[in-house]
Scaffold this motif. Structure first.
Motif, PDB file in Angstrom:
ATOM      1  N   HIS A  89     -29.528   6.552 -10.804  1.00  0.00           N
ATOM      2  CA  HIS A  89     -30.700   7.311 -11.250  1.00  0.00           C
ATOM      3  C   HIS A  89     -31.812   6.533 -11.828  1.00  0.00           C
ATOM      4  O   HIS A  89     -32.799   6.738 -11.995  1.00  0.00           O
ATOM      5  CB  HIS A  89     -30.272   8.171 -12.244  1.00  0.00           C
ATOM      6  CG  HIS A  89     -29.952   7.783 -13.691  1.00  0.00           C
ATOM      7  ND1 HIS A  89     -28.654   7.073 -14.042  1.00  0.00           N
ATOM      8  CD2 HIS A  89     -30.636   8.052 -14.720  1.00  0.00           C
ATOM      9  CE1 HIS A  89     -28.800   6.912 -15.095  1.00  0.00           C
ATOM     10  NE2 HIS A  89     -29.918   7.237 -15.767  1.00  0.00           N
ATOM     11  N   ASP A  90     -31.351   5.411 -12.443  1.00  0.00           N
ATOM     12  CA  ASP A  90     -32.464   4.229 -13.093  1.00  0.00           C
ATOM     13  C   ASP A  90     -32.575   3.006 -12.205  1.00  0.00           C
ATOM     14  O   ASP A  90     -33.267   2.259 -13.000  1.00  0.00           O
ATOM     15  CB  ASP A  90     -32.020   4.123 -14.754  1.00  0.00           C
ATOM     16  CG  ASP A  90     -32.431   5.205 -15.414  1.00  0.00           C
ATOM     17  OD1 ASP A  90     -33.480   5.831 -15.143  1.00  0.00           O
ATOM     18  OD2 ASP A  90     -32.030   4.939 -16.695  1.00  0.00           O
ATOM     19  N   ILE A  91     -32.410   3.114 -10.955  1.00  0.00           N
ATOM     20  CA  ILE A  91     -32.632   1.759 -10.353  1.00  0.00           C
ATOM     21  C   ILE A  91     -34.058   1.341 -10.101  1.00  0.00           C
ATOM     22  O   ILE A  91     -34.302   0.359  -9.902  1.00  0.00           O
ATOM     23  CB  ILE A  91     -32.110   1.733  -8.886  1.00  0.00           C
ATOM     24  CG1 ILE A  91     -32.623   2.880  -8.021  1.00  0.00           C
ATOM     25  CG2 ILE A  91     -30.462   1.978  -9.060  1.00  0.00           C
ATOM     26  CD1 ILE A  91     -32.111   2.909  -6.399  1.00  0.00           C
ATOM     27  N   LEU A 121     -31.716  12.945  -8.517  1.00  0.00           N
ATOM     28  CA  LEU A 121     -32.610  11.626  -8.729  1.00  0.00           C
ATOM     29  C   LEU A 121     -34.149  12.193  -9.050  1.00  0.00           C
ATOM     30  O   LEU A 121     -34.664  11.734 -10.120  1.00  0.00           O
ATOM     31  CB  LEU A 121     -32.635  10.558  -7.776  1.00  0.00           C
ATOM     32  CG  LEU A 121     -31.229   9.976  -7.301  1.00  0.00           C
ATOM     33  CD1 LEU A 121     -31.565   8.881  -6.447  1.00  0.00           C
ATOM     34  CD2 LEU A 121     -30.542   9.204  -8.615  1.00  0.00           C
ATOM     35  N   ARG A 122     -34.597  12.968  -8.398  1.00  0.00           N
ATOM     36  CA  ARG A 122     -35.959  13.555  -8.557  1.00  0.00           C
ATOM     37  C   ARG A 122     -36.102  14.182  -9.729  1.00  0.00           C
ATOM     38  O   ARG A 122     -37.164  14.198 -10.250  1.00  0.00           O
ATOM     39  CB  ARG A 122     -36.284  14.175  -7.242  1.00  0.00           C
ATOM     40  CG  ARG A 122     -36.717  13.355  -6.186  1.00  0.00           C
ATOM     41  CD  ARG A 122     -37.213  14.269  -4.888  1.00  0.00           C
ATOM     42  NE  ARG A 122     -37.675  13.150  -3.961  1.00  0.00           N
ATOM     43  CZ  ARG A 122     -37.228  13.128  -2.732  1.00  0.00           C
ATOM     44  NH1 ARG A 122     -36.194  14.038  -2.362  1.00  0.00           N
ATOM     45  NH2 ARG A 122     -37.583  12.215  -1.649  1.00  0.00           N
ATOM     46  N   TYR A 137     -29.787  -3.485  -8.257  1.00  0.00           N
ATOM     47  CA  TYR A 137     -31.221  -3.079  -8.871  1.00  0.00           C
ATOM     48  C   TYR A 137     -31.384  -3.433 -10.323  1.00  0.00           C
ATOM     49  O   TYR A 137     -32.364  -3.197 -10.859  1.00  0.00           O
ATOM     50  CB  TYR A 137     -31.297  -1.664  -8.427  1.00  0.00           C
ATOM     51  CG  TYR A 137     -31.560  -1.354  -6.869  1.00  0.00           C
ATOM     52  CD1 TYR A 137     -32.874  -1.323  -6.069  1.00  0.00           C
ATOM     53  CD2 TYR A 137     -30.427  -1.016  -6.122  1.00  0.00           C
ATOM     54  CE1 TYR A 137     -32.964  -1.253  -4.931  1.00  0.00           C
ATOM     55  CE2 TYR A 137     -30.438  -0.951  -4.837  1.00  0.00           C
ATOM     56  CZ  TYR A 137     -31.878  -0.897  -4.174  1.00  0.00           C
ATOM     57  OH  TYR A 137     -31.870  -0.779  -2.836  1.00  0.00           O
ATOM     58  N   TYR A 138     -30.238  -3.307 -10.929  1.00  0.00           N
ATOM     59  CA  TYR A 138     -30.063  -3.248 -12.431  1.00  0.00           C
ATOM     60  C   TYR A 138     -29.972  -4.731 -13.108  1.00  0.00           C
ATOM     61  O   TYR A 138     -30.147  -4.985 -14.131  1.00  0.00           O
ATOM     62  CB  TYR A 138     -28.945  -2.647 -12.918  1.00  0.00           C
ATOM     63  CG  TYR A 138     -29.029  -1.201 -12.681  1.00  0.00           C
ATOM     64  CD1 TYR A 138     -29.866  -0.209 -13.373  1.00  0.00           C
ATOM     65  CD2 TYR A 138     -28.005  -0.659 -11.948  1.00  0.00           C
ATOM     66  CE1 TYR A 138     -29.798   0.943 -13.213  1.00  0.00           C
ATOM     67  CE2 TYR A 138     -28.189   0.682 -11.582  1.00  0.00           C
ATOM     68  CZ  TYR A 138     -28.917   1.507 -12.450  1.00  0.00           C
ATOM     69  OH  TYR A 138     -29.018   2.871 -12.240  1.00  0.00           O
ATOM     70  N   HIS A 143     -39.856   6.447 -11.121  1.00  0.00           N
ATOM     71  CA  HIS A 143     -38.656   5.584 -11.055  1.00  0.00           C
ATOM     72  C   HIS A 143     -37.800   6.471 -10.173  1.00  0.00           C
ATOM     73  O   HIS A 143     -36.941   6.297  -9.632  1.00  0.00           O
ATOM     74  CB  HIS A 143     -37.961   4.873 -12.125  1.00  0.00           C
ATOM     75  CG  HIS A 143     -37.456   5.989 -13.176  1.00  0.00           C
ATOM     76  ND1 HIS A 143     -38.301   6.510 -14.061  1.00  0.00           N
ATOM     77  CD2 HIS A 143     -36.093   6.528 -13.347  1.00  0.00           C
ATOM     78  CE1 HIS A 143     -37.554   7.457 -14.843  1.00  0.00           C
ATOM     79  NE2 HIS A 143     -36.416   7.218 -14.539  1.00  0.00           N
ATOM     80  N   GLY A 144     -38.007   7.865 -10.631  1.00  0.00           N
ATOM     81  CA  GLY A 144     -36.847   9.018  -9.880  1.00  0.00           C
ATOM     82  C   GLY A 144     -37.384   9.040  -8.633  1.00  0.00           C
ATOM     83  O   GLY A 144     -36.296   9.371  -7.666  1.00  0.00           O
ATOM     84  N   GLU A 145     -38.498   9.446  -8.303  1.00  0.00           N
ATOM     85  CA  GLU A 145     -38.912   9.525  -6.733  1.00  0.00           C
ATOM     86  C   GLU A 145     -38.576   8.181  -5.897  1.00  0.00           C
ATOM     87  O   GLU A 145     -37.997   8.240  -4.789  1.00  0.00           O
ATOM     88  CB  GLU A 145     -40.373   9.764  -6.784  1.00  0.00           C
ATOM     89  CG  GLU A 145     -41.088   9.724  -5.197  1.00  0.00           C
ATOM     90  CD  GLU A 145     -40.190  11.009  -4.389  1.00  0.00           C
ATOM     91  OE1 GLU A 145     -40.017  10.783  -3.374  1.00  0.00           O
ATOM     92  OE2 GLU A 145     -40.041  12.012  -5.201  1.00  0.00           O
TER      93      GLU A 145
END
Length: 221
Positions: free
Chosen positions: A59-61, A103-104, A16-17, A74-76
């Motif tokens: 967390h930042d994907i 993450l949320r 994802y990064y 992005h968190g949700e």
């Protein structure tokens, strides 16, 4: 499931990064993971380090998609995406739900829920601490650069426009870095996070004082 949760989350998150910009890339995720685990060592409460580690990797994907406007939060999005990936690997439901809460609640945005577990608070603090100190100055400058000149946004300026005898400008300048860092340090939840945040804030104050001297803020007129 045969692989430990932290390393599994790393493996699942890294693709994802691939399109991430420097401020929110896999190296940021690793620093947040490492810093979160460091804070956990100083925490007086029981911490599920597997959940914390996995949440840090995920967390930042969603940042690359949020940057291009494909998603709004992005968190949700990460919470839903990570759950699907972890369920397919047979991770326990309670661990997945704990990761989803982290993450949320990791973002500083007003719409994010408050962290309600030690793991969520530590993830929040580690993420914000990576926007403070020497690393934070570089990361926040990268973020300003990312936003500079995007559709509907002004190009950024390096100088602090408020200290020069020039016309006022609506361009973001270096003073926003100090503002962002101050806001993040002030928002920290945990005692070890606040201790480290205060140390990093002092470094940033020294940096910005030096910066102002270099660009002539303290020169005689």
């Amino acid at each position: 499931m045969t692989e430990a949760l932290g390393p599994l989350a790393r493996t699942l998150s890294l693709p994802y990064y691939e399109d991430a910009l420097p401020a929110h890339d896999q190296f940021h995720a690793k620093r947040v993971r490492d810093l979160g685990l460091r804070l956990a060592e100083e925490c007086q409460r029981t911490v599920d380090r597997d959940v914390l580690s996995a949440a840090a990797w995920f967390h930042d994907i969603g940042r690359p998609r949020e940057r291009t406007g494909e998603i709004d939060d992005h968190g949700e999005w990460a919470a839903v995406e990570a759950a699907a990936q972890l369920e397919a690997e047979g991770v326990a439901t309670d661990q997945i739900e704990a990761i989803q809460h982290c993450l949320r609640s990791h973002s500083i945005r007003a719409s994010s829920p408050e962290p309600a577990t030690p793991e969520a608070e530590l993830l929040f603090d580690a993420d914000k601490l990576d926007a403070s100190g020497a690393t934070g100055i570089v990361r926040l400058a990268c973020i300003v650069g990312e936003r500079s000149g995007r559709t509907g946004e002004a190009y950024a300026a390096i100088d602090d426009a408020s200290i020069h005898e020039v016309e006022t400008t609506d361009r973001p300048d270096v003073s926003i870095l100090r503002k962002w860092a101050t806001e993040r340090v002030a928002a920290l939840y945990t005692e070890p996070g606040r201790r480290l945040g205060e140390e990093r804030r002092r470094f940033m104050d020294d940096f910005f004082d030096r910066f102002e001297r270099e660009i002539g803020a303290g020169a005689d007129r």
